[in-house]
Design a protein around this motif. Structure first.
Motif, short mmCIF file in Angstrom:
data_model
loop_
_atom_site.label_atom_id
_atom_site.label_comp_id
_atom_site.label_asym_id
_atom_site.label_seq_id
_atom_site.Cartn_x
_atom_site.Cartn_y
_atom_site.Cartn_z
N THR A 1 -16.61 -11.85 1.63
CA THR A 1 -17.53 -10.95 1.36
C THR A 1 -17.29 -9.62 2.12
OG1 THR A 1 -19.34 -12.46 0.53
CG2 THR A 1 -19.93 -10.11 0.97
N GLY A 2 -17.28 -10.01 3.46
CA GLY A 2 -16.55 -8.89 4.24
C GLY A 2 -15.27 -8.06 3.94
N ILE A 3 -14.47 -9.10 3.60
CA ILE A 3 -12.98 -8.65 3.05
C ILE A 3 -13.16 -7.92 1.67
CG2 ILE A 3 -10.92 -9.48 2.33
CD1 ILE A 3 -10.92 -11.90 3.95
N VAL A 4 -14.03 -8.31 0.98
CA VAL A 4 -14.11 -7.46 -0.33
C VAL A 4 -14.71 -6.19 0.10
CG1 VAL A 4 -15.47 -7.48 -2.41
CG2 VAL A 4 -14.50 -9.46 -2.03
N LEU A 5 -15.83 -6.19 0.77
CA LEU A 5 -16.60 -4.82 1.06
C LEU A 5 -15.49 -3.98 2.02
CD1 LEU A 5 -20.09 -6.04 2.30
CD2 LEU A 5 -19.17 -4.86 0.24
N LEU A 6 -14.74 -4.39 2.94
CA LEU A 6 -13.94 -3.71 3.39
C LEU A 6 -12.77 -2.97 2.59
CD1 LEU A 6 -13.40 -5.49 6.92
CD2 LEU A 6 -14.47 -3.08 6.63
N THR A 7 -12.40 -3.72 1.73
CA THR A 7 -11.26 -3.34 0.75
C THR A 7 -11.87 -2.30 -0.31
OG1 THR A 7 -10.27 -5.58 0.90
CG2 THR A 7 -9.47 -4.18 -1.02
N THR B 1 -7.92 -5.30 -7.90
CA THR B 1 -7.71 -4.11 -8.69
C THR B 1 -8.87 -3.63 -9.45
OG1 THR B 1 -5.63 -4.99 -9.13
CG2 THR B 1 -6.54 -3.24 -10.75
N PHE B 2 -10.09 -4.74 -9.67
CA PHE B 2 -11.26 -4.40 -10.24
C PHE B 2 -12.05 -3.35 -9.30
CE2 PHE B 2 -11.06 -7.57 -13.26
CZ PHE B 2 -11.91 -7.09 -14.18
N LEU B 3 -11.79 -3.77 -7.82
CA LEU B 3 -12.43 -2.64 -6.98
C LEU B 3 -12.22 -1.43 -7.18
CD1 LEU B 3 -11.97 -4.67 -3.62
CD2 LEU B 3 -14.28 -4.58 -5.06
N GLY B 4 -10.89 -1.10 -7.77
CA GLY B 4 -10.42 0.19 -7.94
C GLY B 4 -11.53 1.19 -9.02
N ALA C 1 -6.14 4.49 3.89
CA ALA C 1 -6.72 3.77 2.55
C ALA C 1 -5.75 2.59 2.08
CB ALA C 1 -7.18 5.01 1.58
N TYR C 2 -4.52 3.19 2.13
CA TYR C 2 -3.66 2.24 1.74
C TYR C 2 -3.19 1.17 2.38
CZ TYR C 2 -1.70 4.89 -2.62
OH TYR C 2 -1.73 5.30 -3.86
N ALA C 3 -3.28 1.46 3.84
CA ALA C 3 -3.13 0.24 4.48
C ALA C 3 -4.42 -0.66 4.45
CB ALA C 3 -3.07 0.81 6.13
N LEU C 4 -5.42 -0.19 4.23
CA LEU C 4 -6.85 -1.15 3.95
C LEU C 4 -6.53 -1.67 2.57
CD1 LEU C 4 -9.37 -2.31 5.11
CD2 LEU C 4 -10.31 -0.23 4.19
N TRP C 5 -6.06 -1.28 1.56
CA TRP C 5 -5.81 -1.68 0.22
C TRP C 5 -4.67 -2.92 0.38
CZ3 TRP C 5 -7.98 -1.23 -4.49
CH2 TRP C 5 -7.39 -1.24 -5.48
N PHE C 6 -3.69 -2.66 1.05
CA PHE C 6 -2.70 -3.82 1.19
C PHE C 6 -3.14 -4.83 1.76
CE2 PHE C 6 0.46 -0.07 0.11
CZ PHE C 6 0.46 -0.67 -1.23
N LEU D 1 -13.62 -0.19 0.47
CA LEU D 1 -13.69 1.16 1.13
C LEU D 1 -12.49 2.21 0.54
CD1 LEU D 1 -14.62 0.55 4.69
CD2 LEU D 1 -15.81 1.67 3.11
N THR D 2 -11.37 1.58 0.15
CA THR D 2 -10.48 2.21 -0.39
C THR D 2 -10.57 3.09 -1.53
OG1 THR D 2 -8.56 0.73 0.80
CG2 THR D 2 -7.80 2.08 -1.32
#
Length: 304
Positions: free
Chosen positions: A12-18, A245-248, A228-233, A20-21
């Motif tokens: 869940t933490g990984i999803v929330l941090l990602t 991708t759904f987070l986009g 943002a891109y570093a966090l995305w990858f 952010l992008t």
């Protein structure tokens, strides 16, 4: 410190941090309209990609090796260079949020590509969530008087397709280099590809830039791209390509919310409902499928 490490290891933490992008990317519209010179979207894309990439290269001091020279070029073109160019064409030729609505098909495209290239199962729930995401974004940004343009629609679909391919290939091609180095390679490659396009379409940069212009470009380069891109990858390395991708879909939600809160734009009931639909689709896509009970547990349950 231990709490922060625990969050990074928690799904869940990984999803929330990602998440952010795309939330940061959702601020791009506000920054562009309020701080940057008008009618220079390609220049903004060029500066944010190239400056961010050079910054990360300066920090990591590492260049690609072997096959990662051409892989960085391909990923940089798909995730940044070609994507931004097509996004520009779609945004200019499609009024009233049509480009954003068409671009919202990206999660479905990623799900389909992931099934073929990453052996990820395409579930009915994911497909329905993708359709709901498109509908939600449409309610959020689409205007009733919007008219379609064939070239604009093709560009919007093409932009969604190239970034969807870039996301899946980024998941498939695991770089041996550190995250910041790999991100920097892609940003530089994408920026170099945008350089001739920006020069041809928009001409030379403005002769003088204000303090607000410089602040806007710095924000887009450092926060909107390098970070943002570093966090995305980073998130892409820990979650499935479809989940990331759904987070986009958060980007148009954040952009609309900022327009309402900061710029005083009117928020209709349909837009509010669209935001709810988008968030519901996003949450549904993050849920893991239920695992079947082991055969022994089933038998024990039947005997008791």
């Amino acid at each position: 410190m231990s709490y922060f490490v625990l969050v990074l290891r928690n799904r869940t933490g990984i999803v929330l941090l990602t998440a952010l992008t795309p939330s940061i990317w959702g601020t791009t519209y506000l920054v562009t309209t309020e701080l940057l010179p008008p009618d220079r979207p390609l220049l903004a894309a060029l500066i944010r990609a190239l400056l961010a990439g050079l910054l990360l290269l300066a920090i990591t001091r590492r260049l690609p090796k072997g096959i990662w020279w051409w892989r960085s070029l391909v990923l940089g073109a798909l995730n940044i260079g070609v994507f931004f160019a097509l996004l520009f064409v779609g945004a200019y030729r499609l009024p009233g949020g049509v480009a954003a609505t068409v671009g919202a098909v990206q999660p479905l495209l990623v799900a389909l590509l992931s099934a073929g290239l990453l052996a990820e199962r395409l579930s009915l729930r994911t497909a329905l969530a993708a359709v709901a995401g498109v509908a939600g974004v449409g309610l959020l940004v689409l205007r009733a008087d919007a008219r379609l343009d064939a070239l604009g629609v093709a560009a919007a679909i093409g932009g969604a397709a190239v970034m969807a391919t870039g996301v899946v290939l980024s998941k498939r091609w695991r770089s041996p280099a550190p995250l910041l180095a790999t991100t920097g390679w892609q940003l530089v490659a994408g920026g170099l590809l945008l350089l001739p396009v920006a020069a041809l379409v928009e001409g030379s940069p403005p002769p003088a830039l204000t303090t607000a212009n410089l602040a806007g470009y710095a924000y887009l380069a450092v926060i909107g791209s390098a970070f943002a891109y570093a966090l995305w990858f980073w998130g892409l390395g820990r979650l499935s390509a479809t989940q990331v991708t759904f987070l986009g879909l958060l980007s148009p939600v954040v952009a609309t919310a900022l327009g309402w809160l900061v710029l005083g734009q009117r928020l209709t009931a349909a837009q509010a409902f669209g935001a709810v639909v988008v968030l519901a689709a996003l949450v549904a896509a993050q849920l893991r499928p239920a695992r079947p009970r082991p055969a022994r547990a089933v038998l024990a349950g039947e005997e008791s």
